[in-house]
Design a protein around this motif. Structure first.
Motif, PDB file in Angstrom:
ATOM      1  N   ASP A 164       0.829  -1.218   0.000  1.00  0.00           N
ATOM      2  CA  ASP A 164       0.000   0.000   0.000  1.00  0.00           C
ATOM      3  C   ASP A 164       0.860   1.265   0.000  1.00  0.00           C
ATOM      4  N   TYR A 165       2.174   1.118   0.243  1.00  0.00           N
ATOM      5  CA  TYR A 165       3.135   2.219   0.263  1.00  0.00           C
ATOM      6  C   TYR A 165       2.798   3.283   1.313  1.00  0.00           C
ATOM      7  N   THR A 166       1.943   2.949   2.301  1.00  0.00           N
ATOM      8  CA  THR A 166       1.580   3.953   3.314  1.00  0.00           C
ATOM      9  C   THR A 166       1.726   3.444   4.744  1.00  0.00           C
ATOM     10  N   CYS A 167       1.658   2.137   4.977  1.00  0.00           N
ATOM     11  CA  CYS A 167       1.606   1.646   6.353  1.00  0.00           C
ATOM     12  C   CYS A 167       2.963   1.824   7.044  1.00  0.00           C
ATOM     13  N   CYS A 183       5.795  -0.098   5.288  1.00  0.00           N
ATOM     14  CA  CYS A 183       6.183   0.518   4.013  1.00  0.00           C
ATOM     15  C   CYS A 183       6.998   1.780   4.264  1.00  0.00           C
ATOM     16  N   CYS A 209       4.382  -5.277   4.483  1.00  0.00           N
ATOM     17  CA  CYS A 209       3.193  -4.418   4.414  1.00  0.00           C
ATOM     18  C   CYS A 209       1.967  -5.151   4.967  1.00  0.00           C
TER      19      CYS A 209
END
Ligand code: ZN
Length: 351
Positions: free
Chosen positions: A97-100, A103, A111
């Motif tokens: 998700d490139y946000t958690c 990440c 992730c």
């Protein structure tokens, strides 16, 4: 678009559930996404697990199979800077998700929303695939040029084997690694990485022809696990000491021997369980021998960038077993089921 799809998700059925058919095009790329016109897709053991029905596997049907792929960027959404339409790219099948928290710490394969193309998401044996822009990498210039089948074969096994040996097991120059089942893509790549890192590699197979091929690819010692007792041989070869690192992908069938081969303070790293996931462990042996038992899945963005860089230096060129046209994709799956391959089995999606 044409695609190779799963027509049912209940357990069992395997290859009989595959069909080549027309499906709606992959969605147009949103901000931060790219759509790739796939030229070739490579198969992995993961695809067989998907065919047999993974637990919790309620997916939208038809489900497109395949994790690995390579092709030409067909369209890009806004805020995409790493590639342009027309670029030749490979896909990294691990979608984060490139946000958690993980990440943001750079550990994309940890992730909390980690998904794989062809398993949790629509796959790569299709004319179009849409993915986040960080999941594509331009194919490096090599001489001779990397064929589409080679580019498609690169990402999953190379990223997996690199994180296993370099990051997790921290295999060092002069150490010895035992690698089971050398025909498989991860094992074959693990052999090449072990040699790149300056280690000695002991590899096994039930097939003498594969062992001969492994010697040509740099294996120092080969053992036929059908006709030889691997643990006895390894202990004899190492003066009863055992190996520094065991690379496990097989699971139930090899686990006990893997531990018998491991030296005091040794590291066992596993990414798979092709023969079954349930094993036993005597904790007294684990703590007495100071063993490290390490799990590993795929890899992060920095590791992917590193293996792509090394590919560009000619170090990690994939080994392709056979290429099948998409209309004969079932034969490709059959070859994988029989375990006859040495290297990657590839489906040519468009020529
Ligand atoms: Zn995340």
């Amino acid at each position: 678009m044409r695609a190779c799809v799963l027509t049912a998700t209940e357990l069992g059925g395997g290859i009989d559930k595959l069909a080549i058919t027309d499906v709606p095009d992959a969605p147009a790329p949103q901000a931060g996404e790219v759509r790739v016109a796939i030229r070739a897709a490579a198969l992995n053991h993961l695809d067989l697990f998907v065919l047999e029905g993974l637990p919790g596997g309620a997916r939208a049907l038809p489900h497109i199979v395949g994790a690995d792929g390579a092709g030409v960027v067909e369209a890009i959404g806004s805020r995409v800077a790493n590639v342009r339409p027309g670029d030749r790219v490979m896909l990294n099948p691990g979608i984060s998700d490139y946000t958690c928290e993980f990440c943001q710490a750079g550990e994309h394969s940890l992730c909390v929303n980690y998904k794989l193309l062809g398993e949790h998401l629509q796959g790569t044996v299709a004319e179009l695939v849409t993915v986040p822009a960080p999941n594509v990498a331009r194919i490096p210039q090599l001489s001779p040029e990397l064929a589409w089948a080679e580019a498609a074969s690169f990402s999953l096994v190379t990223l997996t084997a690199w994180r296993m040996l370099f990051t997790r097991a921290q295999l060092k120059s002069g150490e010895t690694a035992l690698i089971w089942g050398i025909g498989g893509g991860v094992s074959l790549t693990a052999l090449r990485i072990a040699k790149l890192l300056g280690a000695r590699a002991i590899v096994t197979s039930s097939d003498d022809a594969k062992l001969a091929a492994a010697r040509r690819l740099g294996a120092d010692i080969t053992l036929n696990h059908r006709t030889q007792k691997v643990a006895q041989e390894v202990r004899a070869l190492t003066n009863k000491r055992g190996v520094d690192v065991v690379v496990e992908t097989v699971g139930a069938a090899t686990w006990d021997d893997s531990l018998r081969c491991l030296r005091r303070g040794g590291r066992l790293v596993t990414c798979g369980a092709t023969s079954g996931p349930l094993v036993s462990l005597d904790l007294r042996r684990m703590f007495w021998h100071h063993w490290s038992l390490l799990g590993s899945t795929m890899g992060n963005a920095a590791e992917y960038a590193e293996v792509v860089r090394r590919l560009g230096e000619g170090q990690l060129r994939p080994v392709v077993d056979r290429v099948y046209p998409m209309e004969r994709a079932r034969e490709a799956f059959e070859r994988l089921t029989k375990g006859e391959q040495l290297g990657k089995v590839v489906v040519e999606v468009s020529s």
